[in-house]
Design an enzyme around this catalytic site. Sequence first.
Site, PDB file in Angstrom:
ATOM      1  N   CYS A 169      51.743 -34.530   2.544  1.00 27.42           N
ATOM      2  CA  CYS A 169      50.618 -35.532   3.202  1.00 27.42           C
ATOM      3  C   CYS A 169      49.261 -35.265   3.139  1.00 27.42           C
ATOM      4  CB  CYS A 169      51.204 -35.568   4.878  1.00 27.42           C
ATOM      5  SG  CYS A 169      52.659 -36.108   4.899  1.00 27.42           S
ATOM      6  N   HIS A 309      44.613 -36.401  11.674  1.00 29.81           N
ATOM      7  CA  HIS A 309      45.666 -36.302  11.046  1.00 29.81           C
ATOM      8  C   HIS A 309      46.666 -37.270  12.033  1.00 29.81           C
ATOM      9  CE1 HIS A 309      48.659 -35.961   8.260  1.00 29.81           C
ATOM     10  NE2 HIS A 309      49.675 -35.269   8.795  1.00 29.81           N
ATOM     11  N   GLU A 320      46.326 -29.599  15.603  1.00 32.15           N
ATOM     12  CA  GLU A 320      45.363 -30.144  15.332  1.00 32.15           C
ATOM     13  C   GLU A 320      44.366 -30.302  16.156  1.00 32.15           C
ATOM     14  OE1 GLU A 320      43.766 -34.233  12.791  1.00 32.15           O
ATOM     15  OE2 GLU A 320      45.600 -34.113  13.785  1.00 32.15           O
ATOM     16  N   LYS A 341      47.241 -43.781  12.474  1.00 32.62           N
ATOM     17  CA  LYS A 341      48.582 -43.789  12.070  1.00 32.62           C
ATOM     18  C   LYS A 341      49.393 -44.505  13.292  1.00 32.62           C
ATOM     19  CE  LYS A 341      49.161 -39.902   9.064  1.00 32.62           C
ATOM     20  NZ  LYS A 341      47.628 -39.133   9.234  1.00 32.62           N
ATOM     21  N   HIS A 346      52.726 -43.516   8.928  1.00 30.82           N
ATOM     22  CA  HIS A 346      52.349 -42.470   8.216  1.00 30.82           C
ATOM     23  C   HIS A 346      52.453 -42.929   6.578  1.00 30.82           C
ATOM     24  CE1 HIS A 346      51.421 -38.520   6.843  1.00 30.82           C
ATOM     25  NE2 HIS A 346      52.301 -38.030   7.786  1.00 30.82           N
ATOM     26  N   PHE A 407      53.528 -30.820   4.687  1.00 34.86           N
ATOM     27  CA  PHE A 407      54.646 -29.917   4.410  1.00 34.86           C
ATOM     28  C   PHE A 407      54.125 -29.024   3.286  1.00 34.86           C
ATOM     29  CE2 PHE A 407      58.501 -32.765   6.218  1.00 34.86           C
ATOM     30  CZ  PHE A 407      57.604 -32.810   7.379  1.00 34.86           C
TER      31      PHE A 407
END
Length: 419
Positions: A169, A309, A320, A341, A346, A407
């Site tokens: 991502c 994010h 975050e 998002k 996403h 990831f």
Amino acid sequence: MSSTVVVTGLGAVTPLGATAAETWQAALAGTPGAHTLDNDWAEKYEIPVDFAATVPAEFTADKLKKVEAKRLDPSSRFALVSAREALADAGLRSEDGTSDLDPERTSVSWATGIGGVWTLLDAWDTLREEGSRRVMPLTVPMLMPNGPAAAIGMDIAARAGVQTVVSACASSTESLGQAYEMISSGRADVVVAGGSESAIHPITLAAFSSMRALSRRTDSPETASRPYDVDRDGFVMGEGSGAVVLESEEHARARGARVYAQLAGWGLSNDSHHITANEPEGVHALRAMRLALQQGGLEPGDLAHVNAHATSTPVGDIPESIAINQLLGGHVDSALVSGTKSMTGHLLGGAGAVEAIFTILALHNRLAPPTINISEVDPKVNLNIVRDTPAELPAGDLAALSNSFGFGGHNAVVAFKTA
């Protein structure tokens, strides 16, 4: 001598709109992109999630020739449509598809997180049901992760280099960073950068559901993506593409181009902590943000906006938020934070590019887009979050960050300045 890198063109195909402008206006309006899927996947495969944020077919209808569409995976179709829009927006592509680009000074830096999953799995079904002779000859080039980059590269004869970034991502934010390096170092004058994804498929929904990463608000898909909310329960799958035309300032000025913003710098790091989970204190996410500011000659107090994010996962949002808070320090109240998002879902490998476009337009229009679906902010989050309606950014020279984490521990951050 390094070149200043500027943004001159934007293109997007997202659940919110068929173009970058439509996507931006829908985001400002707080439009949710998630909906119940019109298929029997949940029942047929016993998947606990039956919704996602998809790109309506009419958003790309008639934008590609039939022969082009037939030879491209959906992720590549999204990529080519958005790239052509961005080039036209930059004044580098005419209506008949011609351009004045110098092929030897033009490059593509594109990204995907998963690649041509639809092509791969459709081909497997064909093989099992109809035999090997019915498998399309172009299956391999269609399913390759570099398929979208190659499609754009061939479309514009980009001979300075065509590269693909695959870092989950964080992919398309990293693609913008790689494009920055190409222009800054003098290896290219123009780079089409961005990312695309089309992975809303039973296998991905089942797999993400199995790891309990997806929201299960089947009764209310439009409110399922709720970054920083105390009751968030996972992310919402999205799809689409975002394209950004980057140029050296000298090249853009020579042709009288409109400039949206400056790509000031970028940061890259890795958690090396867990294959899916973020490092819990946000230490290395913070490092990526600081590196982006450092390369851009910026200080935390220069930041007026952060596109976070902010996936809406119970665990992922907190590291975050800790990192952003530590970065801003005493300036935490003056930087407006958006979690877009909540509207787009996403987009996996395409997320960073679309969110970079939101960040660029936020600076250009002096408006931070909202984060929707927050009923109550998690008490662990101490940020100035833009909720429900857009918020004005101040006058003067401003800077903003766009964050992406993936990831594998990938952390990528891009920093923009007002033009």
